[in-house]
Write an enzyme that holds these catalytic residues in place. Structure first.
Site, PDB file in Angstrom:
ATOM      1  CG  ASP A 213      39.139  19.879  41.555  1.00  0.00           C
ATOM      2  OD1 ASP A 213      39.512  20.304  42.640  1.00  0.00           O
ATOM      3  OD2 ASP A 213      37.948  19.798  41.222  1.00  0.00           O
TER       4      ASP A 213
ATOM      5  CD  GLU B 242      33.117  19.747  45.266  1.00  0.00           C
ATOM      6  OE1 GLU B 242      32.700  20.898  45.225  1.00  0.00           O
ATOM      7  OE2 GLU B 242      34.270  19.469  45.658  1.00  0.00           O
TER       8      GLU B 242
HETATM    9  C1  FRU Z   1      36.282  20.474  43.623  1.00  0.00           C
HETATM   10  C2  FRU Z   1      35.613  21.637  42.927  1.00  0.00           C
HETATM   11  C3  FRU Z   1      34.826  21.121  41.761  1.00  0.00           C
HETATM   12  C4  FRU Z   1      34.751  22.330  40.888  1.00  0.00           C
HETATM   13  C5  FRU Z   1      36.118  22.936  41.079  1.00  0.00           C
HETATM   14  C6  FRU Z   1      36.145  24.419  40.942  1.00  0.00           C
HETATM   15  O1  FRU Z   1      37.445  20.778  44.299  1.00  0.00           O
HETATM   16  O2  FRU Z   1      34.791  22.336  43.841  1.00  0.00           O
HETATM   17  O3  FRU Z   1      33.561  20.596  42.117  1.00  0.00           O
HETATM   18  O4  FRU Z   1      34.505  22.003  39.550  1.00  0.00           O
HETATM   19  O5  FRU Z   1      36.539  22.555  42.363  1.00  0.00           O
HETATM   20  O6  FRU Z   1      37.452  24.900  40.977  1.00  0.00           O
END
Ligand code: FRU
Length: 526
Positions: free
Chosen positions: A22, A222
């Site tokens: 992300d 998320e």
């Molecule tokens: C989304 C996610 C988020 C989390 C991150 C961990 O892709 O699962 O929810 O904070 O990646 O790397």
């Protein structure tokens, strides 16, 4: 930088080496765009989650910076990972972190604690717990200090959601001018809820309201983002309406035809306490959704804080949890999408979120290498020669109702081999009125059984009866923005290095009023 490895993006950000997911903490401050990203400094698969960091003056040329938050205890004894979050410039020093008149940048992120432990703040956390923490920088984002005296500042999910402590994450924080307070949105991922929080100092938070489940609820929720946008109106009274947009990621459970992760949004109002989606933005049941992108590779979309009021620019992780760790790149994995400018407009009488390529991309585009118009492209193909591996295509043509002489489909084949046995097709189906991307024979598709597929979405012709497509091709991606930006389809591809050929294809008949313009896009790494 010698960014010439196979599949290395030439104008999309990718880390020099290591795994990325992300985008996080996107912030424009003092003339600099900050892009932080979920990063594994120790490998090309997910792990040791840290915040990598890159900066840019223009959103196109990025400079990778030292890791901003290195997983605590890395490499041998990781006790805290830094998951996705956001960042703000605390210009009024509400946090008190500022000294000597320096504006503190404050990051809010999810602390993921692999092991149960008692923290320096005295707070106790359980194994696998996710809590929200803050950190600040007094040197414009170069170095950061975690607020260990009190972290995590949001320790547990509120009643009655205490049991969700392993799935409580991704704070998106922003300054809410009307109430003169900070607002943060977090996800309770497993139960498809978002929580909205408020604070006066970024340290003490109280919960205000919740949102969801609504529309698509596959997998987990998320990475929420909440922001205002003016609604451009053609009304003669010209009154300015501001709407609020809630964007969030789902994994799995992306748009129809995709497998794995995807991004949906809601348009509504936010009064400082509650986000209320417009009735036109919510559908009964949990099957339909407003998809921000209809392709497979646009996830964890995030938007920049710190831009002038009314402006929003987003970008997303151009990958998918379904096969993210299997894509054939080395020594890095994943790139970000191009930056896109967001706006709200009425499209077919519906308030719609539009994405347009950020205007700064213009500066890395060459002059028109191919520029041509045809009254009619007959059934068959028109060779466009070699277009290279990184370019932009602007393609438009007349929509028409199918009659016997008219094509059923019109497409451009890009990144084609000499014989077009290998190609990625971007086109339009005149019967279903859908734009599509077909990557079935786009190159290496074998690393995942679901990768070689076709993606599509409805796109109506504009008021002049034309279909407009803007296509951004890079060494391992194709992004299609259709119409005024009301649809977007983002896909990775892994073609051979010598697959540079392109052609137009009119299927089962002719296509009218075709215009094409192609610009090479320069590498931003040279
Ligand atoms: C989304 C996610 C988020 C989390 C991150 C961990 O892709 O699962 O929810 O904070 O990646 O790397």
């Amino acid at each position: 930088l010698n960014y010439t490895e196979p599949y290395r993006p030439q104008y999309h950000f990718s880390p020099n080496k290591g795994w990325m997911n992300d985008p996080t903490g996107l912030l424009y401050h003092d003339g600099t765009y900050h892009l932080f990203f979920q990063y594994n400094p120790g490998g090309i698969e997910w792990g040791n989650m840290s915040w990598g960091h890159a900066t840019s003056e223009d959103l196109t040329h990025w400079e990778e910076q030292p890791v901003a938050f290195l997983a605590r205890g890395y490499p041998n004894n990781v006790t805290e990972m830094f998951f996705t979050g956001s960042a703000v410039a605390d210009v009024n020093n509400t946090s008190g972190f500022g000294v000597d008149g320096k504006i503190p940048l404050v990051a809010m992120y999810t602390s993921m604690y692999p092991l149960s432990q008692t923290l320096p703040s005295g707070k106790e956390v359980l194994a696998e717990q996710q809590s929200q923490s803050i950190a600040y920088s007094l040197d414009n984002g170069k170095t950061w200090t975690t607020y260990d005296a009190a972290n995590p500042v949001i320790h547990n999910p509120p009643t009655p959601y205490e049991m969700e402590y392993e799935n409580f994450r991704d704070p998106f924080v922003f300054w809410h001018g009307e109430t003169q307070k900070w607002i943060a949105v977090t996800a309770l991922s497993k139960i498809y809820k978002l929580l909205i929080w408020t604070s006066t100092n970024l340290k003490d938070w109280s919960v205000l309201s919740e949102f969801g489940p609504k529309n698509a609820v596959g997998g987990v929720w998320e990475c929420p983002n909440l922001f205002p946008l003016p609604l451009s109106s053609n009304d003669s009274d010209n009154k300015q309406i501001t709407k609020w947009v809630m964007v969030l990621g789902l994994n799995p459970g992306g748009p129809p035809g995709t497998i794995g992760s995807g991004t949906q949004y809601f348009i509504g109002d936010f009064d400082g306490t509650t986000f209320t989606p417009d009735s036109g933005s919510v559908y009964p049941g949990n099957e339909t959704a407003n998809w921000l992108d209809w392709g497979p590779d646009f996830y964890a979309a995030a938007s920049f804080n710190g831009l002038p009021a009314g402006e929003r620019v987003n970008l997303a992780w151009m990958n998918n949890w379904q096969y993210g760790a299997a894509i054939p790149t080395d020594p890095w994995r994943s790139a970000m999408s191009i930056p896109r400018r967001l706006s709200l407009e009425m499209v077919n009488e519906k308030v719609t979120l539009l994405q347009r390529p950020h205007e700064n991309l213009q500066s890395i585009m060459g002059h028109s290498d191919v520029s041509h118009s045809w009254n009619t492209v007959s059934e068959g193909s028109v060779d466009l020669g070699s277009l290279g591996k990184a370019f932009h295509v602007s393609l438009s043509f007349a929509d028409h109702d199918s009659d016997s002489s008219r094509a059923s489909e019109f497409a451009i084949a890009v990144r084609g081999s000499f014989d077009f046995e290998q190609q990625t097709l971007v086109g339009y189906n005149f019967t279903s009125k859908e734009v599509f991307v077909d990557r079935r024979v786009s190159g290496d598709v074998a690393f995942d059984g679901t990768f070689g597929s076709i993606y599509h979405t409805a796109l109506a012709a504009d008021c002049d009866g034309r279909v407009d497509l803007r296509i951004f091709v890079d060494w391992s991606s194709v992004e299609v923005l259709g119409g005024k930006g009301e649809v977007s389809l983002t896909s990775q591809i892994f073609p051979d290095g010598d697959s540079t050929h392109a052609r137009l294809v009119s299927v089962e008949g002719s296509t009218g009023d075709v215009d094409i313009r192609v610009n090479g896009v320069a590498s931003v790494w040279e």
